[in-house]
Design a protein around this motif. Sequence first.
Motif, PDB file in Angstrom:
ATOM      1  N   ALA A   1     -17.144  56.807  17.656  1.00 42.97           N
ATOM      2  CA  ALA A   1     -17.366  57.727  16.549  1.00 42.97           C
ATOM      3  C   ALA A   1     -16.287  57.591  15.479  1.00 42.97           C
ATOM      4  CB  ALA A   1     -17.417  59.166  17.065  1.00 42.97           C
ATOM      5  N   ASN A   2     -15.113  57.139  15.892  1.00 45.01           N
ATOM      6  CA  ASN A   2     -14.014  57.046  14.927  1.00 45.01           C
ATOM      7  C   ASN A   2     -13.879  55.679  14.266  1.00 45.01           C
ATOM      8  OD1 ASN A   2     -13.040  59.701  14.952  1.00 45.01           O
ATOM      9  ND2 ASN A   2     -12.139  59.341  16.957  1.00 45.01           N
ATOM     10  N   ARG A   3     -14.656  54.692  14.777  1.00 43.71           N
ATOM     11  CA  ARG A   3     -14.602  53.368  14.143  1.00 43.71           C
ATOM     12  C   ARG A   3     -15.578  53.327  12.976  1.00 43.71           C
ATOM     13  NH1 ARG A   3     -15.988  50.843  19.418  1.00 43.71           N
ATOM     14  NH2 ARG A   3     -13.998  50.793  20.502  1.00 43.71           N
ATOM     15  N   PRO A   4     -15.253  52.528  11.964  1.00 45.65           N
ATOM     16  CA  PRO A   4     -16.289  52.286  10.960  1.00 45.65           C
ATOM     17  C   PRO A   4     -17.536  51.753  11.685  1.00 45.65           C
ATOM     18  CG  PRO A   4     -14.184  51.379  10.253  1.00 45.65           C
ATOM     19  CD  PRO A   4     -13.991  51.862  11.659  1.00 45.65           C
ATOM     20  N   GLU A   5     -18.714  52.294  11.351  1.00 47.26           N
ATOM     21  CA  GLU A   5     -19.922  52.059  12.142  1.00 47.26           C
ATOM     22  C   GLU A   5     -20.218  50.566  12.343  1.00 47.26           C
ATOM     23  OE1 GLU A   5     -23.728  54.905  12.797  1.00 47.26           O
ATOM     24  OE2 GLU A   5     -22.474  55.042  11.026  1.00 47.26           O
ATOM     25  N   MET A   6     -20.008  49.784  11.268  1.00 44.62           N
ATOM     26  CA  MET A   6     -20.289  48.348  11.338  1.00 44.62           C
ATOM     27  C   MET A   6     -19.503  47.659  12.436  1.00 44.62           C
ATOM     28  SD  MET A   6     -20.432  46.739   7.575  1.00 44.62           S
ATOM     29  CE  MET A   6     -19.161  45.590   8.122  1.00 44.62           C
ATOM     30  N   LEU A   7     -18.255  48.098  12.615  1.00 44.72           N
ATOM     31  CA  LEU A   7     -17.378  47.440  13.592  1.00 44.72           C
ATOM     32  C   LEU A   7     -17.859  47.630  15.019  1.00 44.72           C
ATOM     33  CD1 LEU A   7     -13.717  48.042  12.379  1.00 44.72           C
ATOM     34  CD2 LEU A   7     -15.131  45.999  12.216  1.00 44.72           C
ATOM     35  N   ASN A   8     -18.637  48.682  15.248  1.00 46.02           N
ATOM     36  CA  ASN A   8     -19.065  48.941  16.620  1.00 46.02           C
ATOM     37  C   ASN A   8     -19.849  47.783  17.222  1.00 46.02           C
ATOM     38  OD1 ASN A   8     -17.856  51.332  17.346  1.00 46.02           O
ATOM     39  ND2 ASN A   8     -19.440  52.588  16.377  1.00 46.02           N
ATOM     40  N   HIS A   9     -20.533  46.997  16.361  1.00 46.10           N
ATOM     41  CA  HIS A   9     -21.281  45.850  16.894  1.00 46.10           C
ATOM     42  C   HIS A   9     -20.379  44.840  17.579  1.00 46.10           C
ATOM     43  CE1 HIS A   9     -24.859  47.267  14.999  1.00 46.10           C
ATOM     44  NE2 HIS A   9     -24.255  47.345  13.831  1.00 46.10           N
ATOM     45  N   PHE A  10     -19.113  44.825  17.207  1.00 49.20           N
ATOM     46  CA  PHE A  10     -18.190  43.852  17.808  1.00 49.20           C
ATOM     47  C   PHE A  10     -17.650  44.323  19.156  1.00 49.20           C
ATOM     48  CE2 PHE A  10     -18.010  43.066  13.244  1.00 49.20           C
ATOM     49  CZ  PHE A  10     -18.365  41.730  13.231  1.00 49.20           C
ATOM     50  N   TYR A  11     -17.939  45.553  19.481  1.00 50.17           N
ATOM     51  CA  TYR A  11     -17.426  46.093  20.751  1.00 50.17           C
ATOM     52  C   TYR A  11     -18.514  46.072  21.814  1.00 50.17           C
ATOM     53  CZ  TYR A  11     -13.169  47.421  18.364  1.00 50.17           C
ATOM     54  OH  TYR A  11     -11.986  47.380  17.681  1.00 50.17           O
ATOM     55  N   TYR A  12     -19.108  44.883  21.964  1.00 49.38           N
ATOM     56  CA  TYR A  12     -20.270  44.736  22.825  1.00 49.38           C
ATOM     57  C   TYR A  12     -19.927  45.026  24.290  1.00 49.38           C
ATOM     58  CZ  TYR A  12     -24.090  42.484  25.253  1.00 49.38           C
ATOM     59  OH  TYR A  12     -25.140  42.221  26.084  1.00 49.38           O
ATOM     60  N   ARG A  13     -18.815  44.459  24.751  1.00 47.35           N
ATOM     61  CA  ARG A  13     -18.464  44.622  26.161  1.00 47.35           C
ATOM     62  C   ARG A  13     -18.138  46.086  26.480  1.00 47.35           C
ATOM     63  NH1 ARG A  13     -14.337  40.379  27.919  1.00 47.35           N
ATOM     64  NH2 ARG A  13     -15.873  39.000  26.996  1.00 47.35           N
ATOM     65  N   GLU A  14     -17.410  46.722  25.573  1.00 53.16           N
ATOM     66  CA  GLU A  14     -17.061  48.137  25.769  1.00 53.16           C
ATOM     67  C   GLU A  14     -18.329  48.982  25.837  1.00 53.16           C
ATOM     68  OE1 GLU A  14     -15.573  46.107  23.780  1.00 53.16           O
ATOM     69  OE2 GLU A  14     -13.401  46.314  24.024  1.00 53.16           O
ATOM     70  N   GLU A  15     -19.302  48.605  24.965  1.00 55.19           N
ATOM     71  CA  GLU A  15     -20.541  49.383  24.938  1.00 55.19           C
ATOM     72  C   GLU A  15     -21.336  49.178  26.239  1.00 55.19           C
ATOM     73  OE1 GLU A  15     -21.616  51.773  23.628  1.00 55.19           O
ATOM     74  OE2 GLU A  15     -23.799  51.793  23.579  1.00 55.19           O
ATOM     75  N   GLN A  16     -21.312  47.946  26.745  1.00 55.72           N
ATOM     76  CA  GLN A  16     -22.002  47.692  28.018  1.00 55.72           C
ATOM     77  C   GLN A  16     -21.380  48.510  29.140  1.00 55.72           C
ATOM     78  OE1 GLN A  16     -22.014  43.504  28.929  1.00 55.72           O
ATOM     79  NE2 GLN A  16     -24.259  43.580  28.996  1.00 55.72           N
ATOM     80  N   GLN A  17     -20.063  48.549  29.136  1.00 55.47           N
ATOM     81  CA  GLN A  17     -19.343  49.298  30.154  1.00 55.47           C
ATOM     82  C   GLN A  17     -19.658  50.802  30.034  1.00 55.47           C
ATOM     83  OE1 GLN A  17     -17.381  48.280  32.696  1.00 55.47           O
ATOM     84  NE2 GLN A  17     -17.144  50.425  33.295  1.00 55.47           N
ATOM     85  N   ARG A  18     -19.730  51.270  28.789  1.00 57.79           N
ATOM     86  CA  ARG A  18     -20.036  52.680  28.569  1.00 57.79           C
ATOM     87  C   ARG A  18     -21.443  53.005  29.081  1.00 57.79           C
ATOM     88  NH1 ARG A  18     -21.555  56.577  23.915  1.00 57.79           N
ATOM     89  NH2 ARG A  18     -23.014  54.925  23.324  1.00 57.79           N
ATOM     90  N   GLN A  19     -22.393  52.118  28.752  1.00 51.12           N
ATOM     91  CA  GLN A  19     -23.769  52.362  29.202  1.00 51.12           C
ATOM     92  C   GLN A  19     -23.867  52.332  30.725  1.00 51.12           C
ATOM     93  OE1 GLN A  19     -26.065  53.592  27.513  1.00 51.12           O
ATOM     94  NE2 GLN A  19     -25.262  53.261  25.447  1.00 51.12           N
ATOM     95  N   GLU A  20     -23.073  51.451  31.340  1.00 52.63           N
ATOM     96  CA  GLU A  20     -23.057  51.356  32.791  1.00 52.63           C
ATOM     97  C   GLU A  20     -22.526  52.656  33.398  1.00 52.63           C
ATOM     98  OE1 GLU A  20     -24.333  49.187  34.578  1.00 52.63           O
ATOM     99  OE2 GLU A  20     -23.406  49.465  36.552  1.00 52.63           O
TER     100      GLU A  20
END
Length: 464
Positions: free
Chosen positions: A193-212
């Motif tokens: 939520a605190n990152r510029p929205e566009m940058l979130n696409h680069f945090y793929y692994r973190e997002e996978q971990q979060r979804q897990e």
Amino acid sequence: SKLVEIPSPRHQAYFGLLGHAPDLDPTLPVRTYWQLMDEYDPIYKLDLGMTHPRVFVGTRELVDEMADDSRFTKFTHRLHKEMSSVVGDGLFSAESTSKNWWKAHRLLVPAFGPIGLRKMFDDMQDLSAQMVLKWDRFGPEHVIEAIEDTSRLAFDTVGLCVFGYRFNEFYSEAPHPFQVQLKEAAIESGRRANRPEMLNHFYYREEQQRQENIRKMKELCKKIIRDRLENPKPDANDLLNILLHGVDRETGEKLSIENVEYQIPTFFGAGYETTSATLAFVYYFLCNNPKVLRKAQEEVDQVVGDKVVTYEMLPKLAYLDACIKETLRLQHPSSLLTRFAIKDTVIGGKYFIHKGQMVSGVWRHFHRDREVWGEDADEFRPERMLQVNFEKLPPNAWKPYGDGLRACIGRGFAEQEMLINLAMILQKFDMEKVDPDYELQLRGQMALKPIDFKIRVRRRPGRS
Ligand code: HEM
């Protein structure tokens, strides 16, 4: 009247683009917020990569304004969106205008009232007894990291008293995976939520971990619900029956199963670290103030003696209650109360706030108003809580549980859990800090907690 620019410290050289982010204390950002408030009192702003700089306020009067529901709201749509796969429209995160918030609120307010709390008494006592037993068995040489056992207690208490599920934290070395999953998912959602929205696409692994993490949490939530539906317990003292079967009187409807699933991480998120940290802070202040500790023990001796603590005894533990209230005044576990402006507005008669701008009240500062608490406002003195008339305090002089419609629904729950624990521990043990010179050290991303606060306990003479 004339507007005044909200002051802001200069950025560190070379990091201009990142705003103030590199200036924050990496282990504990709130330490920077406190230092800056000492310097810029009563208001400053920091550029933290959001559309508008984030504003911090440190007086009761300014908090009065940001607590005004007609101008400020609890939500930003980004944080809301990122958290929604975790806590959805559970009680903490649903908007006050949503039907599901009202339904859950109407069903749960009475459930968290005196009748509900009385029903939970035995289970709360059972869990505190596990802590007493553990401390007793390990004996007087054993070093206890206070926050570890208050965390076990608070996590187990939400599990058992709200959802009828035993996590059995006192019987395991490592925290339950659900605890870790919730923490990691909440932290990563906040970062997104605190990152510029566009940058979130680069945090793929973190997002996978979060979804897990979210997937695994959901599994347990579904299991808790399925178990109760398949094995009904009409006489259970927890809140799960109300969540699953309660019918809202206004709409005539029940909560959906999906909504109940969201309430589980919601209640852990709101009710676990807040309570465990507060209780550990109480023990810290007691150890630091041996006279207060003795007085608290005397009260327990008078009210409880060598009997088993009962529900009827709790209201008589006025001094223990004052110790909890004074702890929350001096050392709030969540440190910031945050709101977002619904529209352009002016606070303090002169500071312009943009629509959407984030404003945070700094608890440490607005809870220590000298006009209200006197010159010794920084000192731990529970007696003041016995003398003060809460009805007559200026608004927001003491508001550790928030207020208004979105005030803490678990206040009575937390107070009862902490009182029972204090009464049972002080009845049985003398305690002291392992390192007499230890001063409070804080850590924490969601809530602040004391670390390296180690104690030893010794069974009091004559206590079996
Ligand atoms: C809301 C503090 C324990 C459940 C809140 C809020 C505060 C707070 C300040 C309002 C947040 C805001 O306005 O932004 C505390 C403290 C606690 C505590 C200091 C312990 C010492 C608990 C417990 C539970 C709980 C034990 C549940 C078992 C909730 C829920 C909300 C809430 C569900 C959201 C209510 C709503 O928006 O309708 N709490 N809390 N809290 N708390 Fe607590």
